[in-house]
Design a protein around this motif. Sequence first.
Motif: not given
Length: 476
Positions: A255-256, A258-260, A262, A264-266, A268, A302
């Motif tokens: 899921a890289l 995705l915006s770092a 966002s 959703e990325s957090d 993941w 992240r």
Amino acid sequence: MKSIFRTISLRRQTGRRTFSETPEETYKFVRDRGLDHAVEREKNLRPLLSIKDLITSEPSKSLPISVITSQKDSLRVPHRPIEFIRSFPTVFHESLPGEIAGLQPHISLTPETLNLDAEEQLLYASEDYKQGLADRLLKLLMINRINKIPLEILDLLKWDLGLPRDYAETVVPEFPDYFRVVKSKLRGCSGELELVCWSKEHSVSVLEKKAKDYTKGSPIAFPMKFSNGFVVDKKMRRWIDDWQKLPYISPYENALHLSATSDESDKWAAAVLHEVLNLFVSKKVEKDLVLHLGEFMGLRSRFKRVIHNHPGVFYLSSKLWTHTVVLRDGYKRGVLVEGNQLVTSRNRYLKLMSKVKKESSAVSSRKREDKGKVEGEGEVCEADAKGEDDGVSGSEVEDEREDDEEDDDDDEVDQDQSLKRGRWNSSPRAGRRSLGSQEKPHTRSRAGRRGFGKSSSQEKPRSGRNKVKLTTEKSS
């Protein structure tokens, strides 16, 4: 691979929703005593086992202290090696070769330690342990997007993963369908552990296994537990509820894209770190090491943000002069929820190390008992002497009464002389000398003590000074 633990400055991320506007105002850190104890109890265990492995690697099963001292930093000995070794006499044995004075002492292991080491080696050689270790390495390789990990990183995580010293020669060749060691193109890297075949059976996270009726794309709530005294305000609670309702993305998915910044990325990244910590034996790891692994995986920033923003999922302990990331749902009241064979083996070493304290406390209690017996015998002797005095004749009692009357007369004469000295000596120093030359107050009658208190010219100034001192202490 040296000195790559760089620090990243925390800057405000625009466009990222969080429960705080700035990193400094996120929350007040509250310690968890149970998790801190879980970290601190292994304070001396890791360097002790490192020294033990170094000694057992020698054919003679002994080493001069100079060899251990030269490798102090790599062994992670907290202070002087000789002092550390002497603090655990049930684990290490110190001797002089040939009993020749002037030579350096040699360090060997006690029979109890050798027995524990033999059991540990049998554990590493067992098929069940090798299978479990291979499964954990396989899952770690599948989490990484390039499906490779340098051997140097695995060496740094050897304690946390439960790897034996020669895992590359003993464990890796037995699982050719899982992974293999290949040459690395990275500078300063001796080799890499590469994934051979993807396993769909192993690409299921711990949270997915525990979730009921889970389908891909549906939300999974992370188990959260905060330290006692941790305050969750309304803003933070609202953010946590919205964050838990987001779709769960498996850590085995990439899921890289995705915006770092966002949410959703957090979530993941939190799933990836949660799964990685579950692969470790003690469900905890030093912060620098997991950030080192995250940097190779392209998730360092992240990981750092997730550790900071989710104190209910990950606990950051500052014990042992470093920071340790602990998985909260892996512990209950400071104890691992799911134990394993290696943790049981390490607990046996901890028990052997604590045996020294028990023996020393037993010796001190034995000394206290002996002292009590001596005092008891003294009391018995005094009681016997008293009984002998009670058995005197009547004539002896009359003689004692006469002697007491003569002593009273002598006391009156002594009192008159002391009163005269009190009038002559007007200085405080002289008054103190006169007081010191007198007998103890409890040997006189009550009337004699009252007369002495009235006639003494030095008692009042002394009590006055004490009153001033007490008043000063209260006012301060």
